[in-house]
Design a protein around this motif. Structure first.
Motif, PDB file in Angstrom:
ATOM      1  N   ILE A  14       1.123 -43.504  18.140  1.00  0.00           N
ATOM      2  CA  ILE A  14       2.111 -42.941  19.162  1.00  0.00           C
ATOM      3  C   ILE A  14       2.525 -41.554  18.800  1.00  0.00           C
ATOM      4  CG2 ILE A  14       2.612 -45.177  20.271  1.00  0.00           C
ATOM      5  CD1 ILE A  14       5.322 -44.858  18.808  1.00  0.00           C
ATOM      6  N   SER A  15       2.622 -40.673  19.735  1.00  0.00           N
ATOM      7  CA  SER A  15       3.180 -39.249  19.788  1.00  0.00           C
ATOM      8  C   SER A  15       4.721 -39.262  19.484  1.00  0.00           C
ATOM      9  CB  SER A  15       2.731 -38.606  20.850  1.00  0.00           C
ATOM     10  OG  SER A  15       3.369 -37.448  20.921  1.00  0.00           O
ATOM     11  N   LEU A  16       5.176 -38.333  18.682  1.00  0.00           N
ATOM     12  CA  LEU A  16       6.507 -38.209  18.581  1.00  0.00           C
ATOM     13  C   LEU A  16       7.162 -37.612  19.844  1.00  0.00           C
ATOM     14  CD1 LEU A  16       8.993 -38.368  16.449  1.00  0.00           C
ATOM     15  CD2 LEU A  16       8.193 -35.931  15.576  1.00  0.00           C
TER      16      LEU A  16
ATOM     17  N   GLN B  98      15.391 -33.429  16.803  1.00  0.00           N
ATOM     18  CA  GLN B  98      15.919 -32.848  15.592  1.00  0.00           C
ATOM     19  C   GLN B  98      14.859 -32.987  14.636  1.00  0.00           C
ATOM     20  OE1 GLN B  98      19.799 -34.522  14.540  1.00  0.00           O
ATOM     21  NE2 GLN B  98      18.833 -36.652  14.192  1.00  0.00           N
ATOM     22  N   TYR B  99      13.763 -33.981  14.919  1.00  0.00           N
ATOM     23  CA  TYR B  99      12.798 -34.383  13.828  1.00  0.00           C
ATOM     24  C   TYR B  99      11.518 -33.932  14.323  1.00  0.00           C
ATOM     25  CZ  TYR B  99      16.269 -37.846  12.381  1.00  0.00           C
ATOM     26  OH  TYR B  99      17.396 -38.686  11.665  1.00  0.00           O
ATOM     27  N   LEU B 100      11.494 -33.149  15.464  1.00  0.00           N
ATOM     28  CA  LEU B 100      10.267 -32.870  15.790  1.00  0.00           C
ATOM     29  C   LEU B 100       9.433 -31.715  14.977  1.00  0.00           C
ATOM     30  CD1 LEU B 100      10.914 -32.225  19.690  1.00  0.00           C
ATOM     31  CD2 LEU B 100       9.666 -33.927  18.635  1.00  0.00           C
ATOM     32  N   GLU B 101      10.337 -30.933  14.101  1.00  0.00           N
ATOM     33  CA  GLU B 101       9.661 -29.993  13.124  1.00  0.00           C
ATOM     34  C   GLU B 101       9.357 -30.509  11.814  1.00  0.00           C
ATOM     35  OE1 GLU B 101       8.549 -26.909  13.741  1.00  0.00           O
ATOM     36  OE2 GLU B 101       8.840 -27.146  15.761  1.00  0.00           O
ATOM     37  N   ASN B 102      10.429 -31.748  11.680  1.00  0.00           N
ATOM     38  CA  ASN B 102      10.028 -32.199  10.161  1.00  0.00           C
ATOM     39  C   ASN B 102      10.217 -33.709  10.312  1.00  0.00           C
ATOM     40  OD1 ASN B 102      10.180 -32.942   7.497  1.00  0.00           O
ATOM     41  ND2 ASN B 102      12.170 -32.065   6.942  1.00  0.00           N
ATOM     42  N   PRO B 103       9.311 -34.344  10.700  1.00  0.00           N
ATOM     43  CA  PRO B 103       9.468 -36.036  11.090  1.00  0.00           C
ATOM     44  C   PRO B 103       9.511 -36.858   9.945  1.00  0.00           C
ATOM     45  CG  PRO B 103       7.237 -35.157  11.323  1.00  0.00           C
ATOM     46  CD  PRO B 103       8.042 -33.974  10.984  1.00  0.00           C
ATOM     47  N   GLU B 104       9.557 -36.406   8.581  1.00  0.00           N
ATOM     48  CA  GLU B 104       9.456 -37.417   7.576  1.00  0.00           C
ATOM     49  C   GLU B 104      10.842 -38.162   7.338  1.00  0.00           C
ATOM     50  OE1 GLU B 104       8.151 -34.333   7.362  1.00  0.00           O
ATOM     51  OE2 GLU B 104       6.113 -34.882   6.771  1.00  0.00           O
TER      52      GLU B 104
ATOM     53  N   ALA C 133      11.204 -42.538   7.677  1.00  0.00           N
ATOM     54  CA  ALA C 133      12.117 -43.437   6.807  1.00  0.00           C
ATOM     55  C   ALA C 133      13.461 -44.036   7.465  1.00  0.00           C
ATOM     56  CB  ALA C 133      12.906 -42.492   5.652  1.00  0.00           C
ATOM     57  N   LEU C 134      13.720 -43.473   8.496  1.00  0.00           N
ATOM     58  CA  LEU C 134      14.787 -44.226   9.412  1.00  0.00           C
ATOM     59  C   LEU C 134      14.110 -45.211  10.125  1.00  0.00           C
ATOM     60  CD1 LEU C 134      17.059 -41.344  10.842  1.00  0.00           C
ATOM     61  CD2 LEU C 134      17.505 -43.095   9.340  1.00  0.00           C
ATOM     62  N   LEU C 135      13.138 -45.155  10.684  1.00  0.00           N
ATOM     63  CA  LEU C 135      12.262 -46.187  11.152  1.00  0.00           C
ATOM     64  C   LEU C 135      11.780 -47.344  10.444  1.00  0.00           C
ATOM     65  CD1 LEU C 135      10.011 -44.178  13.525  1.00  0.00           C
ATOM     66  CD2 LEU C 135      11.787 -45.443  14.420  1.00  0.00           C
ATOM     67  N   THR C 136      11.309 -46.963   9.110  1.00  0.00           N
ATOM     68  CA  THR C 136      11.059 -48.110   8.300  1.00  0.00           C
ATOM     69  C   THR C 136      12.357 -48.769   7.823  1.00  0.00           C
ATOM     70  OG1 THR C 136       9.053 -46.630   7.361  1.00  0.00           O
ATOM     71  CG2 THR C 136       9.932 -48.585   5.972  1.00  0.00           C
TER      72      THR C 136
ATOM     73  N   VAL D 267       5.823 -47.809   9.363  1.00  0.00           N
ATOM     74  CA  VAL D 267       5.244 -46.577   9.796  1.00  0.00           C
ATOM     75  C   VAL D 267       3.978 -46.457   8.593  1.00  0.00           C
ATOM     76  CG1 VAL D 267       5.367 -43.970   9.609  1.00  0.00           C
ATOM     77  CG2 VAL D 267       7.337 -45.410  10.525  1.00  0.00           C
ATOM     78  N   GLU D 268       2.763 -46.495   9.310  1.00  0.00           N
ATOM     79  CA  GLU D 268       1.402 -46.444   8.340  1.00  0.00           C
ATOM     80  C   GLU D 268       1.246 -45.153   7.681  1.00  0.00           C
ATOM     81  OE1 GLU D 268      -2.765 -48.083   8.602  1.00  0.00           O
ATOM     82  OE2 GLU D 268      -1.460 -49.440   9.119  1.00  0.00           O
ATOM     83  N   GLU D 269       0.976 -44.177   8.869  1.00  0.00           N
ATOM     84  CA  GLU D 269       0.723 -42.857   8.508  1.00  0.00           C
ATOM     85  C   GLU D 269       1.228 -41.964   9.430  1.00  0.00           C
ATOM     86  OE1 GLU D 269      -3.847 -41.043   8.444  1.00  0.00           O
ATOM     87  OE2 GLU D 269      -3.370 -42.876   9.560  1.00  0.00           O
ATOM     88  N   MET D 270       1.594 -40.609   9.065  1.00  0.00           N
ATOM     89  CA  MET D 270       1.880 -39.577   9.916  1.00  0.00           C
ATOM     90  C   MET D 270       0.796 -38.669   9.792  1.00  0.00           C
ATOM     91  SD  MET D 270       6.135 -39.695   9.034  1.00  0.00           S
ATOM     92  CE  MET D 270       6.107 -37.878   9.603  1.00  0.00           C
ATOM     93  N   GLN D 271       0.553 -38.143  10.827  1.00  0.00           N
ATOM     94  CA  GLN D 271      -0.586 -37.007  11.121  1.00  0.00           C
ATOM     95  C   GLN D 271       0.028 -35.689  11.855  1.00  0.00           C
ATOM     96  OE1 GLN D 271      -4.049 -38.644  13.039  1.00  0.00           O
ATOM     97  NE2 GLN D 271      -4.511 -39.694  11.208  1.00  0.00           N
TER      98      GLN D 271
END
Length: 76
Positions: A3-5, A16-22, A26-29, A35-39
């Motif tokens: 899914i897209s951010l 607030q997380y659009l530029e830095n989603p890392e 962690a919050l979602l986990t 959260v398996e992977e972020m691209q």
């Protein structure tokens, strides 16, 4: 599921997380979502340009070709 951010942001304000989603990962986990992977696909499509077709006409010397005048923005 991928899914897209931006799509998530339509339902929950995560702007607030659009530029830095890392940190969001962690919050979602921590909330029990995996959260398996972020691209970051921004670099892959940095050469794509969106244009507006201003004028369309048939090619004078070919039946299956079309000539188009396209605007792609300032300085392009």
């Amino acid at each position: 599921m991928k899914i897209s951010l931006q799509w998530i942001n339509e339902f929950v304000d995560v702007s607030q997380y659009l530029e830095n989603p890392e940190p969001l990962s962690a919050l979602l986990t921590g909330a029990g979502l995996e959260v398996e992977e972020m691209q970051n696909l921004k670099a892959r499509y940095n050469h794509v340009v969106v244009g507006q077709i201003l004028e369309k006409e048939m090619h004078p010397q070919a039946d299956k070709l079309t000539l188009c005048q396209v605007a792609i923005g300032k300085g392009e």
